[in-house]
Structure formats: C-alpha cells, structure tokens
Design an enzyme around this catalytic site. Structure first.
Site, PDB file in Angstrom:
ATOM      1  N   PRO A 133       7.262   5.100   4.989  1.00 19.01           N
ATOM      2  CA  PRO A 133       7.844   4.067   6.014  1.00 19.01           C
ATOM      3  C   PRO A 133       7.015   3.899   7.375  1.00 19.01           C
ATOM      4  O   PRO A 133       6.986   2.712   7.852  1.00 19.01           O
ATOM      5  CB  PRO A 133       9.009   4.891   6.698  1.00 19.01           C
ATOM      6  CG  PRO A 133       9.354   5.990   5.422  1.00 19.01           C
ATOM      7  CD  PRO A 133       8.273   6.352   4.869  1.00 19.01           C
ATOM      8  N   GLU A 369      -0.758  -3.779  -3.449  1.00 16.24           N
ATOM      9  CA  GLU A 369      -2.206  -3.421  -3.829  1.00 16.24           C
ATOM     10  C   GLU A 369      -3.257  -3.907  -2.783  1.00 16.24           C
ATOM     11  O   GLU A 369      -4.267  -4.283  -3.105  1.00 16.24           O
ATOM     12  CB  GLU A 369      -2.435  -4.104  -5.160  1.00 16.24           C
ATOM     13  CG  GLU A 369      -1.661  -3.846  -6.097  1.00 16.24           C
ATOM     14  CD  GLU A 369      -1.718  -2.399  -7.340  1.00 16.24           C
ATOM     15  OE1 GLU A 369      -0.985  -1.951  -7.045  1.00 16.24           O
ATOM     16  OE2 GLU A 369      -3.154  -2.161  -7.255  1.00 16.24           O
TER      17      GLU A 369
HETATM   18  C1  LIG Z   1       7.609  -5.125  -4.615  1.00 15.30           C
HETATM   19  C2  LIG Z   1       6.631  -4.128  -3.844  1.00 15.30           C
HETATM   20  C3  LIG Z   1       6.343  -2.749  -4.717  1.00 15.30           C
HETATM   21  C4  LIG Z   1       5.363  -1.765  -4.203  1.00 15.30           C
HETATM   22  N1  LIG Z   1       5.104  -0.733  -5.128  1.00 15.30           N
HETATM   23  C5  LIG Z   1       4.566   0.218  -4.380  1.00 15.30           C
HETATM   24  C6  LIG Z   1       4.240   1.519  -5.320  1.00 15.30           C
HETATM   25  O1  LIG Z   1       4.751   1.471  -6.310  1.00 15.30           O
HETATM   26  N2  LIG Z   1       3.538   2.368  -4.830  1.00 15.30           N
HETATM   27  C7  LIG Z   1       3.106   2.434  -3.570  1.00 15.30           C
HETATM   28  O2  LIG Z   1       2.746   3.443  -2.917  1.00 15.30           O
HETATM   29  N3  LIG Z   1       3.489   1.273  -2.710  1.00 15.30           N
HETATM   30  C8  LIG Z   1       4.031   0.138  -3.115  1.00 15.30           C
HETATM   31  N4  LIG Z   1       4.378  -0.977  -2.291  1.00 15.30           N
HETATM   32  C9  LIG Z   1       3.893  -0.961  -0.947  1.00 15.30           C
HETATM   33  C10 LIG Z   1       2.696  -1.940  -0.525  1.00 15.30           C
HETATM   34  O3  LIG Z   1       1.437  -1.288  -1.232  1.00 15.30           O
HETATM   35  C11 LIG Z   1       2.870  -2.126   0.721  1.00 15.30           C
HETATM   36  O4  LIG Z   1       3.919  -2.781   1.138  1.00 15.30           O
HETATM   37  C12 LIG Z   1       1.492  -2.793   1.237  1.00 15.30           C
HETATM   38  O5  LIG Z   1       0.484  -1.942   1.299  1.00 15.30           O
HETATM   39  C13 LIG Z   1       1.659  -3.000   2.861  1.00 15.30           C
HETATM   40  O6  LIG Z   1       2.265  -2.068   3.842  1.00 15.30           O
HETATM   41  P1  LIG Z   1       3.516  -2.198   4.678  1.00 15.30           P
HETATM   42  O7  LIG Z   1       4.529  -2.884   3.766  1.00 15.30           O
HETATM   43  O8  LIG Z   1       3.699  -1.004   5.260  1.00 15.30           O
HETATM   44  O9  LIG Z   1       2.833  -3.254   5.803  1.00 15.30           O
HETATM   45  P2  LIG Z   1       2.201  -2.768   7.041  1.00 15.30           P
HETATM   46  O10 LIG Z   1       1.174  -1.998   6.865  1.00 15.30           O
HETATM   47  O11 LIG Z   1       3.018  -2.051   8.005  1.00 15.30           O
HETATM   48  O12 LIG Z   1       1.524  -4.002   7.625  1.00 15.30           O
HETATM   49  C14 LIG Z   1       2.286  -4.996   8.174  1.00 15.30           C
HETATM   50  C15 LIG Z   1       1.581  -6.561   8.093  1.00 15.30           C
HETATM   51  O13 LIG Z   1       0.416  -6.307   9.095  1.00 15.30           O
HETATM   52  C16 LIG Z   1      -0.582  -6.637   8.362  1.00 15.30           C
HETATM   53  N5  LIG Z   1      -2.205  -5.966   8.699  1.00 15.30           N
HETATM   54  C17 LIG Z   1      -2.199  -4.700   8.422  1.00 15.30           C
HETATM   55  N6  LIG Z   1      -3.335  -4.111   8.938  1.00 15.30           N
HETATM   56  C18 LIG Z   1      -3.931  -5.207   9.582  1.00 15.30           C
HETATM   57  C19 LIG Z   1      -4.976  -5.434  10.549  1.00 15.30           C
HETATM   58  N7  LIG Z   1      -5.976  -4.678  10.602  1.00 15.30           N
HETATM   59  N8  LIG Z   1      -5.296  -6.715  10.815  1.00 15.30           N
HETATM   60  C20 LIG Z   1      -4.266  -7.836  10.745  1.00 15.30           C
HETATM   61  N9  LIG Z   1      -3.259  -7.464  10.091  1.00 15.30           N
HETATM   62  C21 LIG Z   1      -2.976  -6.383   9.458  1.00 15.30           C
HETATM   63  C22 LIG Z   1      -0.430  -6.399   6.841  1.00 15.30           C
HETATM   64  O14 LIG Z   1      -1.362  -7.341   5.888  1.00 15.30           O
HETATM   65  C23 LIG Z   1       1.087  -6.839   6.782  1.00 15.30           C
HETATM   66  O15 LIG Z   1       0.978  -8.293   6.649  1.00 15.30           O
HETATM   67  C24 LIG Z   1       5.143  -1.924  -2.901  1.00 15.30           C
HETATM   68  C25 LIG Z   1       5.598  -2.957  -2.007  1.00 15.30           C
HETATM   69  C26 LIG Z   1       6.349  -3.878  -2.793  1.00 15.30           C
HETATM   70  C27 LIG Z   1       6.757  -5.125  -1.674  1.00 15.30           C
END
Ligand SMILES: Cc1cc2nc3c(=O)[nH]c(=O)nc-3n(C[C@H](O)[C@H](O)[C@H](O)COP(=O)(O)OP(=O)(O)OC[C@H]3O[C@@H](n4cnc5c(N)ncnc54)[C@H](O)[C@@H]3O)c2cc1C
Length: 394
Positions: A133, A369
């Site tokens: 989270p 990914e």
């Molecule tokens: C349908 C789905 C399936 C998934 N399946 C899996 C799974 O099987 N296993 C697993 O481990 N994870 C899984 N995920 C998680 C996925 O890997 C994450 O959602 C993803 O890595 C982004 O993390 P977050 O959603 O916490 O966004 P956050 O890390 O909170 O980021 C929020 C936003 O900020 C942007 N951001 C981040 N860093 C920067 C930066 N330095 N500069 C500018 N912008 C930035 C991001 O690109 C994003 O747009 C899944 C996600 C989805 C939606």
C-alpha cells in the site's frame, strides 16, 4: 541495430499466427467478450497441439524441459500470441504455457519439485507479491512487510496490494523485509508461501478496468513458514525480483504491440470497405494520416523492442533499452488502438469488436511492470550519470 529475422524464427511466427487465427479467434466468437479463461478440456486440447508444435513452455530453459527460445524469438512470438481478444493478459489462454515465475529457476531441487514443475505442467497457479500500500514504484523503500526468525521458521506480518491472481493461486512469491541493513534493497528476502498457510488472507479483490482477472489485497498475520520457504539467498530477494522484471518487460512490450498491430490491420481493412460522403473512408486524407501515423509508430516501437531483445541475448547492457522500449511500446499501442476505434466509429466501442477491451486493458500497461515515469527515471539516470553513449558506439 543489426537485427534480421532468421528462417527458423519466420517459420515459428507463421505457425503461431496460424494457430491464433484458426484455433483461438474462432473460439472467441462463442465466449463472453470479457472472458480470460477456457474450460479445462478445451485448454487441454489446445495444449496438446502446442506441444505437438514444439512450442509449449517456450520461455523455459531446455534443461527444465522447455523450448529455451532466446529473447528475440520470444519477442517475435509474443507479438503474434497476443493478437486475439484476450491476448493482452491471457495470450492464447495459456495454451503455450502459463507464466512460469522465472524466479523459481534459482530454487532448490526440492522447491522446483514442489512449485516450479507443477507450474510448468499447468497444474498449479502462483502470484507475485512485491507491491505494498505504501507504493509500488519504489518497492525497495516501500516494503513494510516483515519476516522475523522464530527458531528455524520465519513469521511474516504485513500487507500487499494489487497482487494479480492471488485469489485463485496455490502459492506465491512474497517479498518481505528481513534485514537490519537499513531500509533499502539489501534487507529484502523472497519467500515461497502456500496460499492455504494460516494467517494469509485475501482481504478483497480490487475491481479495475482489466477484464476477467483482477488484482487482490493480501493480509499476512503471523504467517509461519519454514526455513525451506526462502527462495535464493536471504537479503537478495530484491535483486532477484528486479533482474527478471527487467528482462520480462521485453515480451510484455511485445504483447502490447501485438494487439496494436491487429487493431491497425482491422482499421486498414475497415477503411477500405466503409463508405462515407460518397467515398471509402480510406480515400479521405484525414483517415489516411491516422493510418500512416499508426504504421510509423508501430514500426518504430517494434524496432526498439527487438533492439532491446537483441542486446539482452548478446550479453550487452540492456536496461536503458528495455526502459525505452517499454515506454514507447505501451504508449504507442494505446494511441494505435485509439485511432482504430475512431476509424470504426460507433462499432469501435461495442463489445462486438475486441478494440474496446484492448483500449481499456492497455491503459494499465503504462502503470504496471514499471510505470512510464519510473522507466523515464531509469533512462535519465543512465543518460545523466555519464553512461550516455552515442547511437553509433552502442
Ligand atoms: C491491474 C494491476 C495488476 C498488478 N499486479 C501486480 C502483481 O501481480 N504483483 C505486484 O507486486 N504488483 C502488481 N501491480 C502493482 C504495480 O506494479 C504498481 O501499481 C506500479 O508499480 C505503480 O505503483 P503504485 O500504483 O503504488 O504507484 P505509486 O508508486 O504510488 O506512483 C504513483 C504515480 O507516480 C508516478 N511516479 C513514481 N515515481 C515517480 C518519479 N520519480 N517521478 C515522477 N513520477 C513518478 C508513477 O508512475 C505513478 O503514475 C499491479 C497493478 C495493477 C494496476
């Protein structure tokens, strides 16, 4: 870029293309438009055919009973396998093998018997639990799930979110903080956790715009696992996760391009048959330019993706190239499918055609990914920290 398709690769591509068009697409006429799974007997029939074609478990090394295709070949085939309605997330419904959890190649012999081989035989399902989270873009810092030793066992406590397929899986790879080596990557260990271990619960399925399969939230409350549940070395879980994730972004990008190529072909064909204002759509310059933009963008994205694959196979550094390919392929595919919908007018947004499903599901691929922004961070680090090399010196 020194890329050329070999005769063997061409034959493989043609075989997979024929399989998708004769075995998979006709079957989808009878399925719910959002379906991602087939009944066990139908899938078994398809698997028998891919085994006969010598294409089952394509990604898996030969010593583990797979085909051991190189990354370029996998990339070319991934572009073909995704060219049907469910193909983005469920290429050929698993007829060419399930996602194999490549991290398990480093497993002990006992772990391979218990987890890897059943996966490769299609008997077990797994999940991959890295995201929490507190954030997925920077898991090395965000992981708060902890595993503490108790005798020779480990006790895991914490929460995971967005974990695909955990509600139907038999086991999962769970990344937890074990070290006192600060808050970074060196204190993270990977555990193989059986889904029925007491204390592990699926709190909820998270509904998203993806069809068929949804991610889940997981809770770990005093989940006790034995010492044998550690995959690889203690403290090395993060490197194991990122190494494979990087390479897997190549076929992941190829899958996006596959559906976009199919959408583009549909748009070209439709534009040649549908008439508006007394002439075919294709005769209007506004439509021609859309089609040309899609053609140019698809060729560019495919070249970048194959370049990353070729570098991975040749043992040269490929992290920057993969990041560029992932950004370009996912963003291009979204635009190409969007144009294809526009060209199909109202029909484009109906569930009679696969376009609306691809449009929705592709949106996730700019986040999953490694999001576009985190991939840009990788590229900028390499460019700005003195690792920039000109095109000619690569
Ligand atoms: C349908 C789905 C399936 C998934 N399946 C899996 C799974 O099987 N296993 C697993 O481990 N994870 C899984 N995920 C998680 C996925 O890997 C994450 O959602 C993803 O890595 C982004 O993390 P977050 O959603 O916490 O966004 P956050 O890390 O909170 O980021 C929020 C936003 O900020 C942007 N951001 C981040 N860093 C920067 C930066 N330095 N500069 C500018 N912008 C930035 C991001 O690109 C994003 O747009 C899944 C996600 C989805 C939606």
């Amino acid at each position: 870029m020194g890329f050329a398709v070999t005769e063997t690769q061409r034959t493989l591509v043609e075989n997979v293309r024929r399989f998708v068009r004769t075995e998979i697409i006709p079957l989808e006429h009878e399925l719910d438009p959002d379906e991602s799974e087939l009944s066990a007997p139908v899938l078994a029939g398809l698997v028998a055919k891919t085994k006969q074609m010598g294409l089952y478990n394509l990604d898996v090394p030969e010593e583990l009973g797979g085909v051991g295709a190189d990354t370029v070949t996998r990339t070319l085939l991934a572009m073909e396998m995704s060219q049907h309605r469910a193909g983005l997330y469920s290429p050929c419904y698993g007829a060419f093998g399930q996602p194999d959890m490549a991290q398990l190649y480093e497993a002990t012999d006992e772990q391979k018997e218990r987890y890897l081989f059943p996966i490769l035989r299609g008997e077990k399902r797994s999940f991959f639990a890295l995201t929490e989270p507190a954030g997925g873009s920077d898991p090395a810092r965000a992981i708060e799930t902890r595993a503490k030793r108790d005798g020779s066992d480990w006790i895991i406590n914490g929460n995971k979110t967005f974990i695909s397929g955990a509600d139907t899986a038999d086991f999962g790879l769970v990344f937890a903080r074990t070290g006192d080596q600060g808050s970074g990557r060196d204190g993270i260990t990977c555990f193989i956790v059986d889904a029925d271990t007491p204390g592990l619960t699926v709190r909820r399925v998270i509904h998203t715009l993806r069809s068929g399969h949804y991610p889940t939230e997981l809770v770990f409350e005093d989940v006790r696992v034995p010492a044998e549940a550690v995959l690889g070395e203690i403290g090395q879980g993060f490197s194991m996760a990122t190494e494979r994730l990087t390479k897997n972004r190549i076929p992941y990008s190829a899958g996006c391009l596959g559906v976009a190529m199919m959408a583009h072909r549909m748009a070209v064909e439709y534009a040649g048959t549908r008439s508006v204002f007394g002439s075919k759509l294709a005769e209007h310059e506004g439509i021609q330019w859309m089609l040309v933009d899609s053609e140019i963008e698809l060729r560019s994205a495919a070249a970048l993706t194959l370049d990353a694959a070729e570098r991975a196979d040749s043992g040269r550094p490929f992290r920057t190239e993969v990041a560029i390919a992932k950004i370009v392929a996912t963003e291009t595919a979204g635009r190409v499918v969007d144009r294809a919908i526009q060209i199909h007018g109202g029909y484009g947004v109906t569930k009679d055609l696969p376009l609306e499903r691809w449009y929705r599901e592709l949106r996730i691929r700019r986040i999953g990914e490694g999001s576009t922004e985190t991939q840009k961070m990788i590229v900028s680090r390499d460019m700005l920290k003195g690792r920039y090399t000109s095109w000619i010196d690569r």
